[in-house]
Design a protein around this motif. Structure first.
Motif, short mmCIF file in Angstrom:
data_model
loop_
_atom_site.label_atom_id
_atom_site.label_comp_id
_atom_site.label_asym_id
_atom_site.label_seq_id
_atom_site.Cartn_x
_atom_site.Cartn_y
_atom_site.Cartn_z
N LYS A 267 1.36 -1.05 0.11
CA LYS A 267 -0.11 -0.06 0.32
C LYS A 267 0.89 1.46 -0.02
CE LYS A 267 -4.15 -2.44 1.69
NZ LYS A 267 -5.06 -1.88 1.18
N CYS B 122 -4.67 6.13 2.44
CA CYS B 122 -4.19 4.94 0.70
C CYS B 122 -4.16 5.60 -0.64
CB CYS B 122 -4.61 4.03 0.93
SG CYS B 122 -3.83 2.57 0.25
N SER C 219 -3.41 0.53 -4.31
CA SER C 219 -2.35 -0.93 -2.96
C SER C 219 -2.83 -1.72 -4.25
CB SER C 219 -4.08 -1.23 -2.39
OG SER C 219 -4.16 -2.27 -2.25
#
Length: 368
Positions: A132, A141, A144
């Motif tokens: 991530k 985030c 990913s």
């Protein structure tokens, strides 16, 4: 596992420091960029910041609820990022000595977390089979990466900051562009899990450490394997280049620490570091042979071995390179098998000698 840290000075006859404080196995260490601080993580769930001098004083950070797997200073030394079996990544202020925030989207143990060279991004690797990418400011985030076939054991940024390399239990090493998120290179050269990796400061080379007991050095500009280094009598668990790239150190489950001297025919590391380039995207980076096998240096700790660059190989047909790669892999397997058989034979001989000695004692006792 003795729960202490050892700091060696590389100058001849210099003393080593032994720091105690952790209550369980020390799993990770990292020097600050200035070298004035040293961070460590442990199975005792704590992070300690040490002043690496004769006193060995430390400050304890407590926020994780499970084993701490990774510690890494930001480029300016002001922040520290940690990764833990509690499935979180945490960021700390080193000078204020306080916890800042958590990143909590992983769904399994987090084995590694690293800052980007400019400190704006954080990358983490987890047993949930993902890598991530996080924005430090927004704490979100960004992306990913889900292309690993097993647990992701280690991850780090290229010195240019434009790409990342990740190692996995599936024996692979993969490089992604952090801007386009495109897979740049894919290596499957080890015969077992890859535990650690490190970029050369120039950005041109990558070194890996594996459970197959070898280290491998990759030329990222040409996308090929340069060297396979043998020496550890068991899994090679960690490896890292020095800040200048002149040396690299490796550690293994055989309780050996080896320090190697690298030589990539570089006249001025500083000039190359200024012009760092990310590795080129290659269709199949794992099929470019030949490689050069190098033996381990002698000695248990702080051993040095020069690594010389081989002559440039001439081009070969793809079928021949594939065959040679297969042969090299089988030789590695045979070498490991012979080593295991030798150990077993030694044990068997020892047992037979003991049995004979016992039988002789019994016969002596029975003789009137």
């Amino acid at each position: 596992m003795d729960s202490c840290l050892m700091v060696w000075h590389m100058k001849p006859q210099s003393r080593a420091y032994r720091f105690t404080g952790h209550k369980d196995t020390v799993t990770c260490v990292n020097f600050s960029p200035s070298g004035h601080l040293l961070a460590s993580g442990s199975r005792d769930k704590t992070v300690r910041i040490w002043v690496p001098n004769v006193k060995g004083e430390s400050t304890v950070f407590r926020a994780h609820t499970a084993t701490v797997r990774s510690v890494h200073f930001c480029g300016d030394g002001q922040s520290l990022v940690t990764a833990s079996d509690d499935k979180t990544v945490k960021v700390w202020s080193t000078h204020r000595q306080r916890f800042l925030f958590s990143l909590s989207q992983h769904i399994n143990w987090v084995r590694c977390a690293r800052f980007s060279p400019d400190g704006r991004l954080i990358v983490s690797a987890s047993d949930d089979k993902t890598v991530k990418l996080w924005d430090k400011t927004s704490r979100e985030c960004v992306y990913s990466y889900c292309e690993h076939g097993g647990f992701v054991t280690y991850v780090d940024f290229h010195p240019s900051g434009t790409c990342i390399a990740a190692a996995g239990m599936d024996s692979t090493v993969k490089l992604w562009d952090v801007r386009t998120h495109r897979l740049l290179q894919h290596y499957q050269l080890h015969s077992a899990a890859v535990n650690s990796l490190s970029f050369h400061p120039s950005g041109n080379y990558l070194i890996t450490a594996s459970n197959d007991s070898t280290l491998k050095i990759l030329d990222l500009m040409e996308g090929r394997l340069l060297y396979t280094l043998h020496g550890h009598q068991g899994p090679a668990t960690t490896v890292a280049f020095s800040r200048t790239g002149e040396y690299f150190a490796s550690g293994g489950s055989d309780e050996q620490v080896m320090v190697w001297k690298s030589n990539f025919d570089v006249v001025d590391y500083g000039e190359i570091i200024k012009g760092q380039r990310p590795p080129a995207a290659l269709a199949d980076s794992a099929r470019n042979l030949p490689e050069v096998d190098l033996p381990a240096p002698s000695g248990r700790v702080k051993s040095l071995e020069s690594v010389h660059k081989p002559q440039e190989p001439s081009s070969m047909p793809h079928t021949l390179t594939s065959t040679l790669e297969h042969i090299v892999g089988q030789l590695d397997v045979l070498t490991q098998t012979v080593s295991i058989l030798e150990q077993r034979l030694t044990l068997t001989e020892d047992k037979l000698k003991q049995c004979l000695q016992n039988q002789q004692l019994i016969m002596q006792k029975e003789t009137p």
